[in-house]
Design an enzyme around this catalytic site. Structure first.
Site, PDB file in Angstrom:
ATOM      1  CE  LYS A 142      -5.621   7.395   2.919  1.00 33.27           C
ATOM      2  NZ  LYS A 142      -5.828   6.086   2.368  1.00 33.27           N
ATOM      3  NE  ARG A 145      -0.158   5.428   6.126  1.00 33.01           N
ATOM      4  CZ  ARG A 145      -0.724   5.856   5.040  1.00 33.01           C
ATOM      5  NH1 ARG A 145      -0.807   7.309   4.914  1.00 33.01           N
ATOM      6  NH2 ARG A 145      -0.738   5.693   3.785  1.00 33.01           N
ATOM      7  NE  ARG A 173      -1.608   5.573  -5.658  1.00 31.24           N
ATOM      8  CZ  ARG A 173      -2.138   5.556  -4.288  1.00 31.24           C
ATOM      9  NH1 ARG A 173      -2.857   6.397  -4.215  1.00 31.24           N
ATOM     10  NH2 ARG A 173      -1.101   4.647  -3.497  1.00 31.24           N
ATOM     11  NE  ARG A 185       2.403   6.022  -3.067  1.00 38.86           N
ATOM     12  CZ  ARG A 185       2.060   6.099  -2.737  1.00 38.86           C
ATOM     13  NH1 ARG A 185       0.542   7.907  -3.171  1.00 38.86           N
ATOM     14  NH2 ARG A 185       1.529   5.605  -1.911  1.00 38.86           N
TER      15      ARG A 185
HETATM   16  P1  ADP Z   1      -5.719   7.413  -1.402  1.00 43.68           P
HETATM   17  O1  ADP Z   1      -4.998   8.747  -1.605  1.00 43.68           O
HETATM   18  O2  ADP Z   1      -6.298   6.890  -0.280  1.00 43.68           O
HETATM   19  O3  ADP Z   1      -3.828   5.680  -1.394  1.00 43.68           O
HETATM   20  P2  ADP Z   1      -5.928   7.711  -4.767  1.00 43.68           P
HETATM   21  O4  ADP Z   1      -6.639   9.075  -3.904  1.00 43.68           O
HETATM   22  O5  ADP Z   1      -4.644   8.312  -4.708  1.00 43.68           O
HETATM   23  O6  ADP Z   1      -6.157   6.843  -2.617  1.00 43.68           O
HETATM   24  O7  ADP Z   1      -6.786   6.685  -5.040  1.00 43.68           O
HETATM   25  C1  ADP Z   1      -6.505   5.335  -5.697  1.00 43.68           C
HETATM   26  C2  ADP Z   1      -6.488   5.908  -7.396  1.00 43.68           C
HETATM   27  O8  ADP Z   1      -7.697   4.898  -7.626  1.00 43.68           O
HETATM   28  C3  ADP Z   1      -5.614   7.000  -8.252  1.00 43.68           C
HETATM   29  O9  ADP Z   1      -5.506   6.093  -9.625  1.00 43.68           O
HETATM   30  C4  ADP Z   1      -7.192   7.470  -8.438  1.00 43.68           C
HETATM   31  O10 ADP Z   1      -7.206   8.049  -9.316  1.00 43.68           O
HETATM   32  C5  ADP Z   1      -8.065   6.054  -8.547  1.00 43.68           C
HETATM   33  N1  ADP Z   1      -9.538   6.080  -7.502  1.00 43.68           N
HETATM   34  C6  ADP Z   1     -10.123   7.246  -6.575  1.00 43.68           C
HETATM   35  N2  ADP Z   1     -11.019   7.397  -6.094  1.00 43.68           N
HETATM   36  C7  ADP Z   1     -11.601   6.554  -7.512  1.00 43.68           C
HETATM   37  C8  ADP Z   1     -13.288   6.098  -7.468  1.00 43.68           C
HETATM   38  N3  ADP Z   1     -13.736   6.684  -6.615  1.00 43.68           N
HETATM   39  N4  ADP Z   1     -13.447   4.852  -8.792  1.00 43.68           N
HETATM   40  C9  ADP Z   1     -12.193   4.435  -8.975  1.00 43.68           C
HETATM   41  N5  ADP Z   1     -11.001   5.119  -9.258  1.00 43.68           N
HETATM   42  C10 ADP Z   1     -10.665   5.891  -8.197  1.00 43.68           C
HETATM   43  P1  AMP Z   2       0.567   7.323   1.278  1.00 41.36           P
HETATM   44  O1  AMP Z   2       1.063   8.701   0.089  1.00 41.36           O
HETATM   45  O2  AMP Z   2      -0.322   7.853   1.810  1.00 41.36           O
HETATM   46  O3  AMP Z   2      -0.138   6.276   0.709  1.00 41.36           O
HETATM   47  O4  AMP Z   2       1.480   7.094   2.369  1.00 41.36           O
HETATM   48  C1  AMP Z   2       2.816   6.265   1.423  1.00 41.36           C
HETATM   49  C2  AMP Z   2       3.827   5.866   2.598  1.00 41.36           C
HETATM   50  O5  AMP Z   2       4.269   6.654   3.302  1.00 41.36           O
HETATM   51  C3  AMP Z   2       2.950   4.776   3.477  1.00 41.36           C
HETATM   52  O6  AMP Z   2       2.511   3.671   3.490  1.00 41.36           O
HETATM   53  C4  AMP Z   2       3.984   5.431   5.088  1.00 41.36           C
HETATM   54  O7  AMP Z   2       4.873   4.344   4.136  1.00 41.36           O
HETATM   55  C5  AMP Z   2       4.271   6.450   4.494  1.00 41.36           C
HETATM   56  N1  AMP Z   2       3.658   6.995   5.611  1.00 41.36           N
HETATM   57  C6  AMP Z   2       2.825   8.159   4.872  1.00 41.36           C
HETATM   58  N2  AMP Z   2       1.844   9.086   6.417  1.00 41.36           N
HETATM   59  C7  AMP Z   2       1.962   7.869   7.252  1.00 41.36           C
HETATM   60  C8  AMP Z   2       2.208   7.900   8.397  1.00 41.36           C
HETATM   61  N3  AMP Z   2       1.234   8.857   8.617  1.00 41.36           N
HETATM   62  N4  AMP Z   2       2.004   7.568   9.483  1.00 41.36           N
HETATM   63  C9  AMP Z   2       3.698   6.514   8.803  1.00 41.36           C
HETATM   64  N5  AMP Z   2       4.083   6.141   7.357  1.00 41.36           N
HETATM   65  C10 AMP Z   2       3.423   7.028   6.725  1.00 41.36           C
END
Ligand code: ADP
Ligand code: AMP
Length: 214
Positions: A13, A88, A127, A160
């Site tokens: 995302k 969420r 990541r 993270r």
């Molecule tokens: P989210 O925001 O949904 O938690 P991220 O955008 O941070 O996910 O992506 C999670 C991990 O996967 C990151 O390390 C990113 O670089 C990698 N990633 C994102 N999209 C792809 C893809 N289409 N194929 C492979 N790896 C990806």
């Molecule tokens: P993210 O970076 O989106 O993966 O979010 C990391 C963490 O932040 C999640 O696992 C939650 O603990 C918290 N968080 C982020 N956005 C929300 C939301 N909209 N509602 C509740 N918790 C959130």
């Protein structure tokens, strides 16, 4: 253009939201990034959020809803924005809709990035995040130029705490229980668009651009 990104943690995302924001010139609003910045700066909100985040749980709705309501009213959001990690829960989505309704607005597209759970743990362990500027990398799929250093701002990259395998499993079950129902919610509003998130990043982006109109 007001967008919501849906999908499991690690579905991509944030990766796609940043590309959309760049291409369409709208702000990328990540509630996870907002919480991490607050933790880094030692704010009261950061302290409260950290306890939940470290466990892979959601931060309570009341800590996040007002924050987003204030953010979307700011001047740079006039032409739209891409929300990443919010809503969420169903109550969060309902609160957002109520705020938007008051402003005579609505969500135009909810983009659901679909990636099966089996792929997620591997993605998350690879990541690397920059807490300073919010940039995200992957050690295999999107490495930084210099290992461990952010290309954009030169700060050190981190794994993270909540991306460790055990916490990821908790986050996935929280996703299925509390966040996945939003797919039906936005489906009912007629603005849901599914995208195959297992393709490579550029292909996923191309699919999203086709939906949004280039
Ligand atoms: P989210 O925001 O949904 O938690 P991220 O955008 O941070 O996910 O992506 C999670 C991990 O996967 C990151 O390390 C990113 O670089 C990698 N990633 C994102 N999209 C792809 C893809 N289409 N194929 C492979 N790896 C990806
Ligand atoms: P993210 O970076 O989106 O993966 O979010 C990391 C963490 O932040 C999640 O696992 C939650 O603990 C918290 N968080 C982020 N956005 C929300 C939301 N909209 N509602 C509740 N918790 C959130």
């Amino acid at each position: 253009m007001r967008l919501v990104m849906l999908g499991a943690p690690g579905a991509g995302k944030g990766t796609q939201a940043k590309k959309i924001a760049d291409k369409y010139g709208i702000p990328h609003i990540s509630t996870g990034d907002i919480f991490r910045a607050n933790i880094k700066n030692g704010t009261e909100l950061g302290k409260r959020a950290k306890a939940y985040m470290d466990q892979g749980a959601l931060v309570p709705d009341e800590l996040v809803v007002d924050l987003v309501a204030d953010r979307v009213k700011q001047a740079d959001c006039e032409k739209g924005y891409v929300l990443d990690g919010f809503p969420r829960t169903i109550p969060q989505a309902e609160s957002l809709d109520a705020v938007l309704k008051d402003m005579g607005q609505k969500i135009d597209h909810a983009i659901n990035v679909e990636v099966p759970d089996e792929n997620i743990v591997k993605r998350m362990s690879g990541r690397r995040a920059c807490v300073s500027c919010g940039a995200t990398y992957h050690i295999e799929h999107a490495p930084s130029k210099k290992e461990g250093i952010c290309d954009r701002c030169g700060e050190a990259l981190i794994l993270r705490d909540d991306d460790r395998a055990e916490t990821v499993k908790t986050r996935l079950s929280v996703y299925h229980e509390q966040t996945q129902p939003l797919i039906e919610y936005y489906g009912g509003q007629g603005c849901l668009e599914d995208v195959d998130g297992t393709m490579d990043m550029e292909e996923v982006f191309a699919a999203i651009c086709r939906i949004l109109g280039e």
